[in-house]
Scaffold this active site. Structure first.
Site, PDB file in Angstrom:
ATOM      1  N   ILE A  16     -34.209 -16.817 -54.776  1.00  0.00           N
ATOM      2  CA  ILE A  16     -35.273 -15.835 -54.551  1.00  0.00           C
ATOM      3  C   ILE A  16     -36.264 -16.274 -53.489  1.00  0.00           C
ATOM      4  O   ILE A  16     -37.188 -15.528 -53.171  1.00  0.00           O
ATOM      5  CB  ILE A  16     -36.034 -15.538 -55.870  1.00  0.00           C
ATOM      6  CG1 ILE A  16     -36.598 -16.827 -56.479  1.00  0.00           C
ATOM      7  CG2 ILE A  16     -35.144 -14.815 -56.853  1.00  0.00           C
ATOM      8  CD1 ILE A  16     -37.428 -16.579 -57.732  1.00  0.00           C
ATOM      9  N   GLY A  18     -37.617 -19.806 -50.565  1.00  0.00           N
ATOM     10  CA  GLY A  18     -37.469 -21.176 -50.112  1.00  0.00           C
ATOM     11  C   GLY A  18     -38.457 -21.496 -49.026  1.00  0.00           C
ATOM     12  O   GLY A  18     -39.056 -20.606 -48.415  1.00  0.00           O
ATOM     13  N   GLY A  19     -38.663 -22.797 -48.789  1.00  0.00           N
ATOM     14  CA  GLY A  19     -39.582 -23.255 -47.770  1.00  0.00           C
ATOM     15  C   GLY A  19     -39.038 -24.502 -47.116  1.00  0.00           C
ATOM     16  O   GLY A  19     -37.859 -24.850 -47.242  1.00  0.00           O
ATOM     17  N   GLY A  20     -39.934 -25.220 -46.424  1.00  0.00           N
ATOM     18  CA  GLY A  20     -39.496 -26.395 -45.707  1.00  0.00           C
ATOM     19  C   GLY A  20     -39.099 -27.538 -46.611  1.00  0.00           C
ATOM     20  O   GLY A  20     -38.334 -28.414 -46.217  1.00  0.00           O
ATOM     21  N   MET A  21     -39.618 -27.546 -47.843  1.00  0.00           N
ATOM     22  CA  MET A  21     -39.355 -28.672 -48.739  1.00  0.00           C
ATOM     23  C   MET A  21     -38.432 -28.344 -49.892  1.00  0.00           C
ATOM     24  O   MET A  21     -37.787 -29.235 -50.443  1.00  0.00           O
ATOM     25  CB  MET A  21     -40.688 -29.186 -49.306  1.00  0.00           C
ATOM     26  CG  MET A  21     -41.565 -29.832 -48.263  1.00  0.00           C
ATOM     27  SD  MET A  21     -43.120 -30.381 -48.997  1.00  0.00           S
ATOM     28  CE  MET A  21     -43.849 -28.832 -49.479  1.00  0.00           C
ATOM     29  N   ALA A  22     -38.377 -27.090 -50.298  1.00  0.00           N
ATOM     30  CA  ALA A  22     -37.636 -26.771 -51.517  1.00  0.00           C
ATOM     31  C   ALA A  22     -37.071 -25.363 -51.437  1.00  0.00           C
ATOM     32  O   ALA A  22     -37.497 -24.537 -50.624  1.00  0.00           O
ATOM     33  CB  ALA A  22     -38.543 -26.912 -52.736  1.00  0.00           C
ATOM     34  N   ASP A 133     -52.250 -25.793 -49.287  1.00  0.00           N
ATOM     35  CA  ASP A 133     -51.262 -24.922 -48.622  1.00  0.00           C
ATOM     36  C   ASP A 133     -51.453 -23.473 -49.059  1.00  0.00           C
ATOM     37  O   ASP A 133     -50.501 -22.776 -49.393  1.00  0.00           O
ATOM     38  CB  ASP A 133     -49.846 -25.396 -48.933  1.00  0.00           C
ATOM     39  CG  ASP A 133     -48.823 -24.811 -47.946  1.00  0.00           C
ATOM     40  OD1 ASP A 133     -49.235 -24.350 -46.865  1.00  0.00           O
ATOM     41  OD2 ASP A 133     -47.624 -24.815 -48.260  1.00  0.00           O
TER      42      ASP A 133
END
Length: 712
Positions: A16, A18-22, A133
């Site tokens: 559903i 996502g980002g740069g880390m997860a 953030d």
């Protein structure tokens, strides 16, 4: 990951986000039977021990937050090289999607969202957690309008190695605070700066700073001013723009002192008295050494040139002194500086300050002697009008603006707090009032058609206790357990802390006890079924031959007598259409005399035939010989037997078979004397013989009490 079960408990359903880390997945918690969101660390970070350690520690710290505007963290775990965090699943959209679809938002909606974010930040800051953030991607809006802030504490876990990862900064640099962009330690006010940008974007549909690279955007946060929101969207009230201007000050000291202060400003900025307030202004600090300045030109004097030449010659003569004085001496073009007390401008400023200090000092001393002290009235739990009157009657003033906030412990319009309570102050002092807006209301969902359990869970998530959810079972065509109606109705506002929700819940169709229809006439059966709410159509009436009288019910289907049947159910019956083809009707003629001529004897006739056993034909009192005529039914498998009793004594019994003749010969049963024969039945004394279609005859049908004897 799709279809994988993490920790033997969380079944991954779909991705559903996502980002740069997860990466974030929707999952099903098989243990508690609920939907959850699972954030899984990207593979490039799984071998960074420091990152993993801080990641888990900060995730656990965020899990300590308990606030309605913060996404709850349920679990933290690891399976092989997969590190994951299990969170509350919010069904809805993130704020970035809403801004993309609908921006600019209405001021009321934008302020309402920002206030909830601010409330969440205040709770986090009180627990020493800085988000770092804040951006629309991390703000979730549920279908019920509730704002949820996610990713608390995760940004703290970013190490230097992650800053260069593609997308990890690009996605957030537009919301960086200046101190974040500098790389200096960030605090609570950094979150408020980011929230100011989010509010700016909601109201204008644009970001304040753009650039070709993350570095250029970061530099603009440090050096450039942004276009003011009302220049882009003139419909923004000045009071709302003032909130943005203050939150986005580059100097942290000029921003709000806390999230709580910003929340209170957001809560009141749309009140009518503030909509057209003056534009906020800020004074640049004189000691800001980073500010760009215009400096006087500098030149080299002749003396300086000569001194420099001599210095160089000296250095050439003395090598050991080389490099010890190699700087160029410069001087200002202006005259040499005078002592500050000889310059006019500082003297003017000092003089004005002294005069102002003397004025205010004298005034303060004068006031301390002349102004009397008064007791501050305690107005908590009073209505706003009564509280204002009590304060003004005491010679005090109410400080504007009055703070209005949700407070479930006080009725709307009542004071729940005040400043300077239960103390003495100078007459004319300002007293701040805090007025309750009542409990924060929720909007009731339309639960019709849902199950009671599902509705109870949804209400519990809004804070409605199970003891205040009532259900009233009613009969209905809908499936048992389905909600038919509700109070409060859908879309009504309600207080989750005090509301009582009443559901009418289907318990299925109403049932009735199936009546016994066998032995009844067809018309009687129809009436009884109609009274019970059961259906009997002509297509469900079967007619077949039987030894029962024509029109009598001989079978019912599919429900037996005494069974519970749903109201409106269809019933079938079988009705006798008359004798079977192989049955025969045989006449019986009896000549019976009284036991003693001239005396009265009671005659009783009983017969058995194909229609039944021991059928009472009836009784009759006679004084002379009489004929008794009736019919019996015989079949190939069933003979008829006729038994005659006189004065309760068996006097004769005989059998009639299917092969017996059909003539009218009489069976004679004499007495001691045989008077003239009288046919029976005759006239008014005639006993009606048993109708073969009626197996039971009223025993008193031919008695003297009901039918007088013709010879009397």
């Amino acid at each position: 990951m799709i279809g994988h079960e993490l920790g033997g408990r969380y079944e991954i359903i779909s991705r559903i986000g996502g980002g740069g880390m997860a990466l974030v997945y929707k999952a099903h918690d098989v243990l508690l039977n609920r939907k959850v969101a699972v954030k899984v660390l990207r593979q490039q970070f799984v071998h960074d021990e420091e990152f993993i350690r801080r990641f888990r520690r900060e995730a656990q710290s965020a899990a300590s937050l308990s606030h309605p505007n913060v996404v709850s963290i349920y679990d933290v775990g690891q399976e092989d090289e997969v590190h994951y965090i299990v969170m509350e699943y919010v069904e809805g959209n993130n704020l970035n999607e809403i801004i993309h679809d609908r921006a600019p938002l209405q001021p009321e909606e934008a302020v309402h969202i920002a206030a909830q974010i601010c409330d969440a930040l205040e709770n986090a800051h009180q627990n020493q957690i800085i988000h770092r953030d804040i951006k629309p991607h991390n703000i979730l809006i549920g279908k019920n309008g509730r704002v949820k802030v996610t990713d608390f504490g995760i940004a703290r876990a970013v190490t230097a190695s992650t800053i260069t990862q593609t997308g990890s900064v690009v996605g957030s640099v537009h919301y960086f605070s200046p101190e974040h962009a500098k790389g200096t330690p960030t605090g609570e006010k950094s979150d408020l700066y980011s929230l100011g940008i989010v509010l700016y974007q909601m109201l204008t549909g644009k970001l304040p700073f753009h650039g070709e690279s993350p570095i250029s955007v970061a530099l603009k946060h440090l050096q450039e001013s942004f276009i003011e929101p009302r220049t882009i969207n003139p419909l923004i009230p000045q009071s709302v723009e003032n909130v943005i201007l203050r939150a986005m000050r580059k100097n942290p000291n000029e921003r709000y002192s806390s999230a709580g202060e910003m929340f209170r400003d957001l809560d009141s900025c749309l009140s009518p008295e503030r909509l057209h307030e003056p534009k906020a202004t800020f004074v640049n600090l004189a000691d800001d050494m980073d500010a760009t300045r215009v400096m006087p030109a500098i030149r080299q004097s002749a003396a300086t040139v000569r001194a420099a030449s001599e210095e160089r010659a000296s250095q050439e003569r003395t090598p050991s002194a080389a490099g010890t004085a190699n700087t160029q001496s410069v001087e200002w073009e202006d005259e040499p500086k005078k002592p500050w007390w000889k310059r006019p401008m500082p003297m003017i400023i000092v003089t004005l300050v002294l005069i102002a200090g003397l004025y205010f000092g004298v005034r303060a001393v004068s006031n301390s002697f002349d102004v009397p002290e008064v007791e501050v009235p305690y107005v908590v739990n009073m209505s706003e009008d009564d509280a204002v009157k009590a304060i003004e009657d005491a010679g005090l003033l109410v400080e504007e603006p009055i703070i209005r906030e949700f407070n479930p412990d006080f009725e709307p319009g009542f004071v729940y707090d005040q400043s300077k309570a239960k103390m003495k102050v100078k007459e004319g002092a300002l007293i701040k009032l805090y007025i309750s807006k009542g409990a924060e209301l929720e909007t009731m969902t339309d639960f019709k058609g849902q199950s009671l359990n599902s509705a109870t869970e949804d209400l519990a998530a809004l804070g409605v206790e199970g003891s205040r959810v009532k259900n009233e079972p009613v009969f209905s065509d809908q499936e048992a357990g389905t909600i038919i109606s509700q109070i409060p109705a859908a879309n009504e506002q309600f207080d989750p802390k005090t509301v009582t929700v009443t559901f009418k819940v289907s318990k299925g169709q109403e049932t009735v006890v199936m009546p016994g229809l066998v032995g009844l006439k067809e018309a009687e059966a129809k009436v009884i079924l109609s009274q019970k709410g059961l259906k009997l159509s002509e297509a469900n009436i079967v007619r077949e031959p039987s030894y029962e009288p024509e029109g009598k019910v001989i079978f019912q289907f599919p429900y037996k007598e005494g069974e519970e049947v749903g109201k409106g159910a269809e019933v079938s019956i079988t009705v006798s259409s008359g004798l079977p083809p192989d049955a025969r009707q045989k006449p019986v003629n009896l000549l019976i005399s009284p036991a003693q001529a001239g005396t009265t004897s009671e005659i009783r006739i009983v017969y058995s035939d194909a229609t039944g056993e021991n059928i009472e034909w009836g009784k009759k009192k006679i004084k002379d010989t009489q004929r008794f005529s009736f019919n019996v039914i015989v079949s190939p498998n069933k003979d008829a037997t006729v038994t005659v009793f006189r004065d309760n004594q068996l006097v004769d019994s005989f059998t009639i078979t299917i092969d017996s003749g059909t003539g009218s010969s009489d069976q004679t049963i004499p007495g001691k004397e045989n008077p003239p024969v009288t046919d029976q039945p005759t006239g008014g004394t005639e006993q009606t013989p048993a109708d073969p279609a009626t197996t039971n005859v009223d025993p008193g049908a031919g008695s003297e009490d009901n039918q007088p004897d013709g010879n009397q």
